[in-house]
Write a protein that holds these residues in place. Structure first.
Motif, PDB file in Angstrom:
ATOM      1  N   MET A  57       1.008  -1.152   0.060  1.00 30.32           N
ATOM      2  CA  MET A  57       0.116  -0.083  -0.027  1.00 30.32           C
ATOM      3  C   MET A  57       0.759   1.375  -0.072  1.00 30.32           C
ATOM      4  SD  MET A  57      -2.972  -0.814   2.529  1.00 30.32           S
ATOM      5  CE  MET A  57      -3.897   0.751   2.496  1.00 30.32           C
ATOM      6  N   LEU A  58       1.882   1.236   0.856  1.00 28.11           N
ATOM      7  CA  LEU A  58       2.626   2.585   1.151  1.00 28.11           C
ATOM      8  C   LEU A  58       3.437   2.625  -0.328  1.00 28.11           C
ATOM      9  CD1 LEU A  58       3.778   2.095   4.703  1.00 28.11           C
ATOM     10  CD2 LEU A  58       2.189   3.620   3.601  1.00 28.11           C
ATOM     11  N   ALA A  59       3.546   1.627  -1.134  1.00 27.81           N
ATOM     12  CA  ALA A  59       4.457   1.870  -2.243  1.00 27.81           C
ATOM     13  C   ALA A  59       3.317   2.539  -3.428  1.00 27.81           C
ATOM     14  CB  ALA A  59       4.842   0.649  -2.884  1.00 27.81           C
ATOM     15  N   ARG A  60       2.253   2.659  -3.162  1.00 29.73           N
ATOM     16  CA  ARG A  60       1.191   3.327  -4.159  1.00 29.73           C
ATOM     17  C   ARG A  60       1.417   4.974  -3.891  1.00 29.73           C
ATOM     18  NH1 ARG A  60       2.136  -0.856  -5.857  1.00 29.73           N
ATOM     19  NH2 ARG A  60       0.880  -2.748  -6.025  1.00 29.73           N
ATOM     20  N   GLY A  61       0.602   5.397  -4.882  1.00 29.58           N
ATOM     21  CA  GLY A  61       0.443   6.839  -4.855  1.00 29.58           C
ATOM     22  C   GLY A  61      -0.480   7.684  -3.703  1.00 29.58           C
ATOM     23  N   PHE A  62      -0.293   8.640  -3.257  1.00 33.44           N
ATOM     24  CA  PHE A  62      -1.128   9.216  -2.202  1.00 33.44           C
ATOM     25  C   PHE A  62      -2.763   9.367  -2.752  1.00 33.44           C
ATOM     26  CE2 PHE A  62      -3.236  13.083  -0.443  1.00 33.44           C
ATOM     27  CZ  PHE A  62      -3.069  12.899   0.970  1.00 33.44           C
ATOM     28  N   ASP A  63      -2.926   9.705  -3.969  1.00 32.79           N
ATOM     29  CA  ASP A  63      -4.312   9.784  -4.357  1.00 32.79           C
ATOM     30  C   ASP A  63      -4.782   9.623  -5.871  1.00 32.79           C
ATOM     31  OD1 ASP A  63      -7.027  11.154  -3.270  1.00 32.79           O
ATOM     32  OD2 ASP A  63      -6.864  11.914  -5.093  1.00 32.79           O
ATOM     33  N   GLU A  64      -5.635   9.321  -6.262  1.00 30.27           N
ATOM     34  CA  GLU A  64      -5.896   8.846  -7.819  1.00 30.27           C
ATOM     35  C   GLU A  64      -5.965  10.039  -8.692  1.00 30.27           C
ATOM     36  OE1 GLU A  64     -10.127   8.440  -8.904  1.00 30.27           O
ATOM     37  OE2 GLU A  64     -10.426   8.368  -6.551  1.00 30.27           O
ATOM     38  N   TYR A  65      -5.873  11.222  -7.882  1.00 25.32           N
ATOM     39  CA  TYR A  65      -5.745  12.383  -8.707  1.00 25.32           C
ATOM     40  C   TYR A  65      -4.384  13.100  -8.721  1.00 25.32           C
ATOM     41  CZ  TYR A  65     -10.974  12.132  -8.863  1.00 25.32           C
ATOM     42  OH  TYR A  65     -12.214  11.708  -8.938  1.00 25.32           O
ATOM     43  N   TYR A 111      -4.331  -1.216  -8.764  1.00 24.76           N
ATOM     44  CA  TYR A 111      -4.557  -0.318  -7.556  1.00 24.76           C
ATOM     45  C   TYR A 111      -3.443   0.666  -7.722  1.00 24.76           C
ATOM     46  CZ  TYR A 111      -8.379  -2.776  -5.363  1.00 24.76           C
ATOM     47  OH  TYR A 111      -9.787  -3.181  -5.099  1.00 24.76           O
ATOM     48  N   ASN A 112      -3.598   1.949  -7.867  1.00 27.89           N
ATOM     49  CA  ASN A 112      -2.656   2.995  -7.815  1.00 27.89           C
ATOM     50  C   ASN A 112      -2.494   3.906  -6.844  1.00 27.89           C
ATOM     51  OD1 ASN A 112      -4.863   4.551  -8.331  1.00 27.89           O
ATOM     52  ND2 ASN A 112      -4.241   5.347 -10.318  1.00 27.89           N
ATOM     53  N   ASP A 113      -3.423   4.011  -5.728  1.00 27.94           N
ATOM     54  CA  ASP A 113      -3.296   4.718  -4.627  1.00 27.94           C
ATOM     55  C   ASP A 113      -3.739   3.952  -3.370  1.00 27.94           C
ATOM     56  OD1 ASP A 113      -6.500   6.205  -4.139  1.00 27.94           O
ATOM     57  OD2 ASP A 113      -6.064   5.423  -6.291  1.00 27.94           O
ATOM     58  N   VAL A 114      -3.346   4.591  -2.085  1.00 29.47           N
ATOM     59  CA  VAL A 114      -3.443   3.826  -0.881  1.00 29.47           C
ATOM     60  C   VAL A 114      -4.852   3.515  -0.526  1.00 29.47           C
ATOM     61  CG1 VAL A 114      -1.224   4.641  -0.058  1.00 29.47           C
ATOM     62  CG2 VAL A 114      -3.322   5.943   0.529  1.00 29.47           C
ATOM     63  N   ASP A 115      -5.819   4.479  -0.916  1.00 34.81           N
ATOM     64  CA  ASP A 115      -7.410   4.273  -0.533  1.00 34.81           C
ATOM     65  C   ASP A 115      -8.159   3.284  -1.431  1.00 34.81           C
ATOM     66  OD1 ASP A 115      -8.940   5.973  -2.631  1.00 34.81           O
ATOM     67  OD2 ASP A 115      -7.294   7.379  -1.748  1.00 34.81           O
ATOM     68  N   ASP A 116      -7.368   2.671  -2.443  1.00 32.82           N
ATOM     69  CA  ASP A 116      -8.085   1.629  -3.392  1.00 32.82           C
ATOM     70  C   ASP A 116      -8.156   0.528  -2.433  1.00 32.82           C
ATOM     71  OD1 ASP A 116      -8.278   3.276  -5.537  1.00 32.82           O
ATOM     72  OD2 ASP A 116      -6.331   2.388  -6.527  1.00 32.82           O
ATOM     73  N   TYR A 117      -7.418   0.249  -1.394  1.00 33.49           N
ATOM     74  CA  TYR A 117      -7.349  -1.075  -0.800  1.00 33.49           C
ATOM     75  C   TYR A 117      -8.371  -1.150   0.688  1.00 33.49           C
ATOM     76  CZ  TYR A 117      -2.964  -2.138  -2.963  1.00 33.49           C
ATOM     77  OH  TYR A 117      -2.157  -2.089  -4.013  1.00 33.49           O
TER      78      TYR A 117
END
Length: 186
Positions: A57-65, A111-117
């Motif tokens: 998760m932490l390897a993903r981006g902060f936000d989808e935007y 999944y590209n940002d942390v809140d996707d999970y």
């Protein structure tokens, strides 16, 4: 004259009673130990699962935007290059039932940002959860995490700057393990 040797009936009964009491005492100490012998195994596996998912998760981006191309602007700082979004995902929209945090309808590998999970994860998608096999399995739909449940919650600690991640791993009859982390908008 011959001397009789051996045990009398009373001596035999006393030995049987003493042995019975000893066996009851021993089993009262051993049975709980046997039941608890799996605890370290489950705790270690739960911690490994939590650490693995949290690292992913932490390897993903902060936000989808956010701008994933490495531009100068981040979400919340103006219109990021390649996006039409000036702000980050809203925690609560004008409608209190709408929450933009969560997956965006993409497949788990995308999944590209942390809140996707956000959500609950169980093997084979049991109990209305997402499929844990797809998250940590070997790609064949198999996982070695049977009887485990993963609950993930992501909220803003500070809007557009910091997201607070709470990851809880539960195993049958075990104390849940909780990991917390923060993801900054950098």
């Amino acid at each position: 004259m011959r001397k009789n040797t051996g045990f009398t009936l009373i001596e035999s009964v006393i030995v049987i009673v003493i042995m019975g009491l000893a066996m009851v005492t021993i089993t009262q100490f051993l049975v709980p130990q046997i039941e608890r012998s799996a605890n370290p195994h489950y705790q270690t596996r739960a911690a490994a699962l939590a650490q693995s998912v949290m690292s992913t998760m932490l390897a993903r981006g902060f936000d989808e935007y956010g701008d994933f191309t490495g531009g100068d602007l981040r979400c919340g700082e103006g219109i990021a290059v390649g996006t039409a979004q000036q702000f980050c995902s809203e925690a609560v929209d004008t409608n209190p039932l709408v929450n933009e945090l969560g997956d965006d309808g993409e497949a788990i590998p995308d999944y590209n940002d942390v809140d996707d999970y956000i959500g609950c994860w169980e093997p084979d998608g049991a109990n209305g959860c997402k499929d844990l096999n797809l998250l940590v399995g070997d790609g064949s739909g198999n996982t070695t995490y049977r009887n485990f449940r993963l609950d993930i919650d992501v909220t803003y600690q500070e809007v557009d700057l910091i997201k607070h991640i709470v990851l809880t791993v539960s195993a049958i009859n075990q104390i849940p393990i909780e990991l917390q982390a923060y993801k900054g908008n950098y």
